[in-house]
Design an enzyme around this catalytic site. Structure first.
Site, PDB file in Angstrom:
ATOM      1  N   ASN A   1      -7.651 -12.724   5.094  1.00 30.60           N
ATOM      2  CA  ASN A   1      -8.407 -11.818   3.792  1.00 30.60           C
ATOM      3  C   ASN A   1      -9.687 -12.621   4.330  1.00 30.60           C
ATOM      4  OD1 ASN A   1      -7.370 -10.360   1.611  1.00 30.60           O
ATOM      5  ND2 ASN A   1      -8.007 -12.151   0.418  1.00 30.60           N
TER       6      ASN A   1
ATOM      7  N   ASN B   1       1.169  -1.051   0.163  1.00 31.04           N
ATOM      8  CA  ASN B   1      -0.585   0.127   0.161  1.00 31.04           C
ATOM      9  C   ASN B   1       1.066   1.628   0.232  1.00 31.04           C
ATOM     10  OD1 ASN B   1      -1.458  -2.061  -0.100  1.00 31.04           O
ATOM     11  ND2 ASN B   1      -2.685  -1.329   2.784  1.00 31.04           N
ATOM     12  N   VAL B   2       0.481   2.027  -0.751  1.00 27.95           N
ATOM     13  CA  VAL B   2       1.212   3.318  -0.971  1.00 27.95           C
ATOM     14  C   VAL B   2       0.533   4.955   0.545  1.00 27.95           C
ATOM     15  CG1 VAL B   2       1.870   3.182  -3.426  1.00 27.95           C
ATOM     16  CG2 VAL B   2      -0.335   4.439  -2.213  1.00 27.95           C
TER      17      VAL B   2
ATOM     18  N   THR C   1      -4.557  -8.732   0.434  1.00 32.99           N
ATOM     19  CA  THR C   1      -3.674  -8.850  -1.145  1.00 32.99           C
ATOM     20  C   THR C   1      -4.865 -10.216  -1.889  1.00 32.99           C
ATOM     21  OG1 THR C   1      -2.222  -8.876  -2.498  1.00 32.99           O
ATOM     22  CG2 THR C   1      -2.058 -10.138  -0.242  1.00 32.99           C
TER      23      THR C   1
ATOM     24  N   CYS D   1      16.841  13.978 -10.947  1.00 27.48           N
ATOM     25  CA  CYS D   1      18.082  13.568 -10.085  1.00 27.48           C
ATOM     26  C   CYS D   1      17.756  12.368  -8.773  1.00 27.48           C
ATOM     27  CB  CYS D   1      18.338  14.947  -9.652  1.00 27.48           C
ATOM     28  SG  CYS D   1      17.605  15.640  -8.331  1.00 27.48           S
TER      29      CYS D   1
ATOM     30  N   CYS E   1      12.077  13.151  -7.667  1.00 20.60           N
ATOM     31  CA  CYS E   1      12.107  13.888  -8.729  1.00 20.60           C
ATOM     32  C   CYS E   1      12.987  13.004 -10.105  1.00 20.60           C
ATOM     33  CB  CYS E   1      13.396  14.608  -8.491  1.00 20.60           C
ATOM     34  SG  CYS E   1      14.405  15.734 -10.083  1.00 20.60           S
TER      35      CYS E   1
ATOM     36  N   HIS F   1       6.259  -0.749  -2.632  1.00 20.41           N
ATOM     37  CA  HIS F   1       5.094   0.263  -3.948  1.00 20.41           C
ATOM     38  C   HIS F   1       5.613   1.684  -3.844  1.00 20.41           C
ATOM     39  CE1 HIS F   1       2.800  -4.195  -5.477  1.00 20.41           C
ATOM     40  NE2 HIS F   1       4.522  -3.865  -5.348  1.00 20.41           N
TER      41      HIS F   1
ATOM     42  N   ALA G   1     -11.377 -13.444   0.926  1.00 20.69           N
ATOM     43  CA  ALA G   1     -11.220 -13.759   0.670  1.00 20.69           C
ATOM     44  C   ALA G   1     -10.652 -14.892  -0.057  1.00 20.69           C
ATOM     45  CB  ALA G   1     -13.020 -13.638  -0.777  1.00 20.69           C
TER      46      ALA G   1
HETATM   47  N1  APR Z   1     -10.489  -7.321   5.090  1.00 26.64           N
HETATM   48  C1  APR Z   1     -10.051  -8.280   3.819  1.00 26.64           C
HETATM   49  N2  APR Z   1      -9.640  -7.991   3.097  1.00 26.64           N
HETATM   50  C2  APR Z   1     -10.202  -7.487   1.973  1.00 26.64           C
HETATM   51  C3  APR Z   1     -11.142  -6.270   2.643  1.00 26.64           C
HETATM   52  C4  APR Z   1     -11.352  -6.534   3.734  1.00 26.64           C
HETATM   53  N3  APR Z   1     -12.282  -5.748   4.582  1.00 26.64           N
HETATM   54  N4  APR Z   1     -11.412  -6.134   1.284  1.00 26.64           N
HETATM   55  C5  APR Z   1     -10.812  -6.589  -0.184  1.00 26.64           C
HETATM   56  N5  APR Z   1     -10.134  -7.567   1.030  1.00 26.64           N
HETATM   57  C6  APR Z   1      -9.355  -7.887   0.164  1.00 26.64           C
HETATM   58  C7  APR Z   1      -9.806  -8.773  -1.308  1.00 26.64           C
HETATM   59  O1  APR Z   1     -10.644  -9.966  -1.292  1.00 26.64           O
HETATM   60  C8  APR Z   1      -8.947  -8.735  -2.345  1.00 26.64           C
HETATM   61  O2  APR Z   1      -7.836 -10.292  -1.968  1.00 26.64           O
HETATM   62  O3  APR Z   1      -7.869  -7.224  -0.216  1.00 26.64           O
HETATM   63  C9  APR Z   1      -7.500  -7.913  -1.024  1.00 26.64           C
HETATM   64  C10 APR Z   1      -7.233  -6.529  -2.763  1.00 26.64           C
HETATM   65  O4  APR Z   1      -6.661  -7.179  -3.636  1.00 26.64           O
HETATM   66  P1  APR Z   1      -6.371  -6.064  -4.370  1.00 26.64           P
HETATM   67  O5  APR Z   1      -7.317  -5.146  -4.957  1.00 26.64           O
HETATM   68  O6  APR Z   1      -5.263  -6.735  -6.342  1.00 26.64           O
HETATM   69  O7  APR Z   1      -5.173  -4.948  -4.056  1.00 26.64           O
HETATM   70  P2  APR Z   1      -3.433  -5.862  -3.818  1.00 26.64           P
HETATM   71  O8  APR Z   1      -3.536  -7.106  -3.811  1.00 26.64           O
HETATM   72  O9  APR Z   1      -2.955  -4.715  -2.603  1.00 26.64           O
HETATM   73  O10 APR Z   1      -3.093  -4.891  -4.732  1.00 26.64           O
HETATM   74  C11 APR Z   1      -1.603  -5.327  -4.883  1.00 26.64           C
HETATM   75  O11 APR Z   1      -1.688  -4.026  -7.494  1.00 26.64           O
HETATM   76  O12 APR Z   1      -2.225  -2.083  -8.471  1.00 26.64           O
HETATM   77  C12 APR Z   1      -1.363  -3.019  -7.794  1.00 26.64           C
HETATM   78  O13 APR Z   1       0.584  -1.779  -7.152  1.00 26.64           O
HETATM   79  C13 APR Z   1      -0.948  -1.568  -6.907  1.00 26.64           C
HETATM   80  O14 APR Z   1      -0.332  -2.417  -4.737  1.00 26.64           O
HETATM   81  C14 APR Z   1      -1.311  -2.376  -5.473  1.00 26.64           C
HETATM   82  C15 APR Z   1      -1.674  -4.034  -6.299  1.00 26.64           C
END
Ligand code: APR
Length: 226
Positions: free
Chosen positions: A196, A90-91, A174, A118, A115, A107, A198
């Protein structure tokens, strides 16, 4: 007994703070073309569009509050009971605002500017524009300090070392769709846990699983550790 714990978080840990995820229904990548706003080529083509995209995300992040999952992870790290390395895709800065320290942002960070001429980095203003001069070299090639698709994530050696040597590797919130983050579970030598909403794309690679909203599942998991 004290453990070395490496934690990787994704957008799901900030979802309940109101920050959109990327690949869920209504996710960011369902509204924007990532090739336009999250690649060096997109930035070269239209830097104003890219800055507008990140300015909006920075504003959302500044208005958001950390949630119970961020708080629990900071408490785990600050408890001193375990050696915790917190790695995030996450950013946003919600882990830090919950009290976490030394967070590895692989990320990059919305709140930092870079920049392109530089390499100087500084704290980003709330809104950035292509013509903003670099405070160090004055070039007008300011970009968000974000790792875009096709670029090398930051701190890979350090974070891979932490994952490899951890007694426990935990991925939280994720989808495991983006590498190299999604491949970290393969290099983990200790036990692995997926938390997660799911099952992710790599769910089968984890030893154990806990599913549900991060703001509920993470505090319960942390409570059993401190
Ligand atoms: N609690 C737990 N998990 C959750 C919740 C919640 N409330 N809401 C959503 N999720 C889960 C979803 O099930 C999904 O598996 O979070 C995950 C989000 O997945 P993505 O949207 O793909 O995010 P992420 O995995 O962080 O993406 C990775 O992709 O676009 C690039 O650089 C960006 O860092 C990002 C990277």
């Amino acid at each position: 007994m004290a453990m070395k714990i490496a934690i990787l978080t994704g957008a799901g840990v900030s979802a309940e703070s109101g920050l959109g995820t990327f690949r869920d229904k209504d996710g960011l990548w369902t509204k924007y073309d990532l090739n336009e706003v999250a690649t060096p080529e997109g930035f070269a083509r239209n830097p104003s569009l890219v800055h507008e995209f990140y300015n909006a995300r920075r504003r959302n992040a500044l208005e958001a509050s950390h949630n119970a999952a961020h708080t629990a992870l900071a408490a785990l790290q600050q408890s001193g009971r375990h050696d915790v390395t917190l790695i995030t895709q996450n950013v946003d800065d919600l882990h830090e605002r919950a009290g976490a320290r030394g967070v590895i942002h692989m990320h990059g960070e919305l709140m930092r500017a870079l920049c392109a001429a530089c390499g100087h980095r500084w704290d980003a203003p709330e809104a950035m524009h292509p013509q903003d001069p670099c405070p160090a070299c004055t070039a007008a090639r300011t970009r968000p300090d974000i790792v875009w698709f096709g670029e090398i994530p930051y701190h890979m050696d350090r974070l891979a070392g932490a994952v490899e040597t951890a007694d426990l590797f935990v991925a939280i919130g994720t989808s495991a769709e983006v590498y190299p983050a999604a491949g970290l579970v393969e290099i983990a030598r200790g036990e692995t846990l997926e938390i997660n909403l799911a099952p992710s794309a790599r769910a089968n690679a984890f030893d154990t699983h806990r599913y549900g909203p991060a703001s509920e599942v993470v505090p319960a998991w942390v409570a059993a550790l401190i």
